[in-house]
Structure formats: C-alpha cells, structure tokens
Design an enzyme around this catalytic site. Structure first.
Site, PDB file in Angstrom:
ATOM      1  N   GLU A 177     -49.971 -73.470   6.440  1.00 50.36           N
ATOM      2  CA  GLU A 177     -50.872 -72.439   5.952  1.00 50.36           C
ATOM      3  C   GLU A 177     -51.872 -72.054   7.039  1.00 50.36           C
ATOM      4  O   GLU A 177     -52.263 -72.894   7.860  1.00 50.36           O
ATOM      5  CB  GLU A 177     -51.635 -72.952   4.717  1.00 50.36           C
ATOM      6  CG  GLU A 177     -50.734 -73.532   3.637  1.00 50.36           C
ATOM      7  CD  GLU A 177     -51.493 -74.341   2.597  1.00 50.36           C
ATOM      8  OE1 GLU A 177     -52.614 -73.922   2.216  1.00 50.36           O
ATOM      9  OE2 GLU A 177     -50.976 -75.390   2.175  1.00 50.36           O
ATOM     10  N   GLU A 287     -57.017 -67.400  -3.074  1.00 53.08           N
ATOM     11  CA  GLU A 287     -57.096 -68.523  -3.995  1.00 53.08           C
ATOM     12  C   GLU A 287     -58.561 -68.914  -4.143  1.00 53.08           C
ATOM     13  O   GLU A 287     -59.325 -68.866  -3.177  1.00 53.08           O
ATOM     14  CB  GLU A 287     -56.298 -69.722  -3.472  1.00 53.08           C
ATOM     15  CG  GLU A 287     -56.409 -70.977  -4.327  1.00 53.08           C
ATOM     16  CD  GLU A 287     -55.724 -72.190  -3.706  1.00 53.08           C
ATOM     17  OE1 GLU A 287     -55.925 -73.302  -4.226  1.00 53.08           O
ATOM     18  OE2 GLU A 287     -55.002 -72.030  -2.696  1.00 53.08           O
TER      19      GLU A 287
END
Length: 377
Positions: A177, A287
């Site tokens: 990520e 998120e």
C-alpha cells in the site's frame, strides 16, 4: 504520571491485549529501530531525519534479505542526504510509549483498531469505513494514480483518515500500500504524511508502515517515509497531487514504487509471496477509522473527514479526487486504463464515490465526505 501510563493495560471488549512497555524496553527497542546516522536533519515540524547508509537500512534486518543485493535503477541519487544514504524518520521514545506493544510496533492490527480488513466484508468492519474503486481481474502487475493531498480533520483522537493505492490478494492476506495518512496514534500529531505498508499474512506477524520494520528497500535520498506531505490542497483553491505507481519487474519479481515519477524503493519478491504471480485486486480511494464505533459511543458516527471532507458531487477543487487511474495487466505488461472498475461504499450518507472518464483525466473519481451529518447521524 508517566510511570502509571507505562504500567497501564490495553483493554478491548474487556480483554487484556497487552501490557504497556517500560522505559528499559523502550530504550532497548530504540537502539534496534534507529540506525546509526551519517547526517541528522531537524525538520521544521519537529521530526528528526537520519541519513543512514543505504546498506544499513532496516530492510536488511529481515532474515530473507540478509544477503540481498540492492537493485538500483539508472538515476542519480541527490538531495540533502549525502549520496549513498537514505533519509529515515527517527523513531522517538514517545512513538513507542503510544504503542500497544513493542512486538507489534508499526504493524496494523489484523482485527480492527488499526486494521482495515477486506473493504467488502462488513462483518469485520470494526470501525473502518471505505469509499473506494476496485479493479478485480487476475492478475495485475502494477497500478498508477494521481491523488490530491488534503488534511482531513479527525473527530476522535484515535481516529485516522487515509487515501491510498492498495494491491492485494483477494483475501487481503498479502498487501502493498502507498498513499497519505493523518494518524495521531502512529505519528503523535494531525499532520498529513506519506506512508507505505506491507504484510504477507494479514498483519498477524509480518509487515509494517514505512521503515518501522525490515522489508521495504529504499533507494531514494530525497523522500523520507512518514515525513509531512506538503503543500496541501486548498478548498476551491490551489490543488496539489502526488502521483504514485507500483510496477512488478519481470526479471527480478520485485515490486518497485515511484512517487512523483522518481523511484523510491521496492518490496523484494520474497517479502510478499502471496502476490508473486500478480495482485488479484487493486483498490484506490479513502479509508477512515471511527474509534467511537468500537467504544459504543451512543451510536453517533464520527465527524472524521475523508479526503477533503466534502462529498463527490461538489466536484473539482472541492472534493478529493483520483485521476489517471491505470493498471498493469499480465497480458500487456504496460500501464493501461482498466477495462472496468467497481465502486464500493459502506455508508454513502457519510462518504461516497463518483466514477467518471474524460480526455484529460482518463478514468477518475471523486470521493470522500464529512462523516457525521444529517444523512449520517
């Protein structure tokens, strides 16, 4: 007060998770985590950046990388750190005091709090909410996108908000990520910071943010992972983007990361064997973690913002955006626009996504929101 804090126990749902580390353990851990510096730079925002010999970075503490030969692409190292060194944000005693345990320092929890399980599995949400776009066609050898950088406000002290590109297996056991994040638990402040993350087993025993453990091999002397991201986009004003790309080399199998077109480093192929044949899933978007949901805060949603804190329908310069979304598929092994993507939103009244295409931005989407509002009580 400090001694009382260090002796405190961490509880979740009435269960003791860990005992806070004592000062002797913290000092011992700092000696392991912080490598000898050739040069040290004090940042204006209070960070200490150590210029560490490229061959002595944390990656090479990993058993699989003890005899690893650094892969260098054809470009010239430059910047404020001397050539042959990389900048590493120094880990402070306060960083370890905030940690629930030294053993899992810098690693997400596999079951919430810092976790972020599969975005399409609400049964293990535990306070995590997503507004993302998913590409899912076996197998991907890379991803690229430009995302504008914001400083979202947090509703709870232990909330976080991030925007990222995420390559993973379908079950999210192996992931790599990259993006930007506001996370007081991790950094001790509300600043926007550049981050990377990896795990090979769903964050149970492997992986970490940035260079907080052995694994990611950095080769760039200009960018310090975990340092503040500047400048920040302004609502209805100047916009600032970071372009990130991840590409799997055919000959070595290493996953190379570029930021703003410059190679930053790579995840060695042996580190994440679950995606050795390619990533099964690519995700782009935002998120947040709502600490109040884990505390049972009267059912009220957090006011933590995602992205700019504004909904997608406000559009350019107001809503947060990902532009020029591309993938690398196994057949062509080159950056191309994905054939199809699927938006995924947990609570559209809180945070949402709007996917579009244009000649200038290619495949793009606006995303984000303010959290608690009349549509998200």
């Amino acid at each position: 007060m400090v001694l009382l804090l260090l002796m405190a126990l961490t509880f979740v749902d009435g269960r003791i998770l860990s005992k806070k580390p004592n000062m002797k353990e913290i000092d011992r851990m700092l000696k392991v985590l912080n490598k000898p510096a050739i040069k040290t730079i004090k940042s204006a925002d209070g960070d200490i950046i150590d210029c560490v010999d490229i061959h002595k970075q944390p990656a090479f503490d990993h058993p699989l990388l003890r005899n690893h030969t650094i892969q260098v692409q054809t470009w010239h190292l430059n910047g404020t750190c001397p050539e042959g060194t990389i900048p590493i944000r120094r880990i402070q005693k306060s960083d370890l005091i905030r940690a629930a345990s030294l053993k899992n320092f810098g690693r997400k929890s596999p079951w919430g709090l810092m976790g972020g399980r599969r975005p399409n599995d609400n049964s293990v949400n535990e306070g995590h909410e997503h507004a993302i776009v998913i590409a899912k066609e076996k197998f991907y050898m890379g991803a690229l996108a430009s995302l504008n950088v914001w400083k979202p406000q947090l509703g709870y002290a232990n909330d976080f908000s991030l925007s990222q590109v995420w390559l993973s297996t379908n079950n999210a056991e192996s992931t790599i990520e990259v993006g930007w994040i506001v996370n007081p638990d991790l950094y001790g402040d509300n600043l926007t910071r550049i981050f990377t993350y990896w795990t090979a087993d769903g964050s149970h025993t492997t992986g970490c943010y940035n260079l907080k453990c052995s694994g990611f091999v950095q080769v760039n002397s200009d960018i310090a992972l975990g340092a503040t991201a500047t400048p920040i986009s302004v609502y209805d004003g100047p916009q600032y983007q970071m372009t990130v790309s991840i590409f799997k080399e055919q000959d070595t199998g290493n996953w190379w990361l570029q930021v703003q077109g410059n190679p930053l480093g790579y995840w060695p192929s042996s580190l994440v064997p679950g995606i050795a044949n390619g990533a099964e899933r690519l995700q782009y978007g935002g998120e947040i973690f709502d600490k109040g949901q884990t505390l049972g805060d009267g059912g009220q949603h957090t006011t933590t913002e995602m992205g700019s804190g504004h909904f997608p329908d406000e559009g350019e310069k107001k809503a947060s955006v990902f532009t020029n979304i591309q993938v690398v598929d196994l057949a062509q092994y080159a950056y191309i626009s994905p054939k199809q993507v699927k938006p995924f939103v947990m609570r559209p009244g809180c945070y949402d996504v709007s996917v579009k295409r244009s000649d200038n931005w290619g495949l793009y989407f606006f995303y984000g929101g303010p959290g608690r509002n009349p549509k998200c009580p």
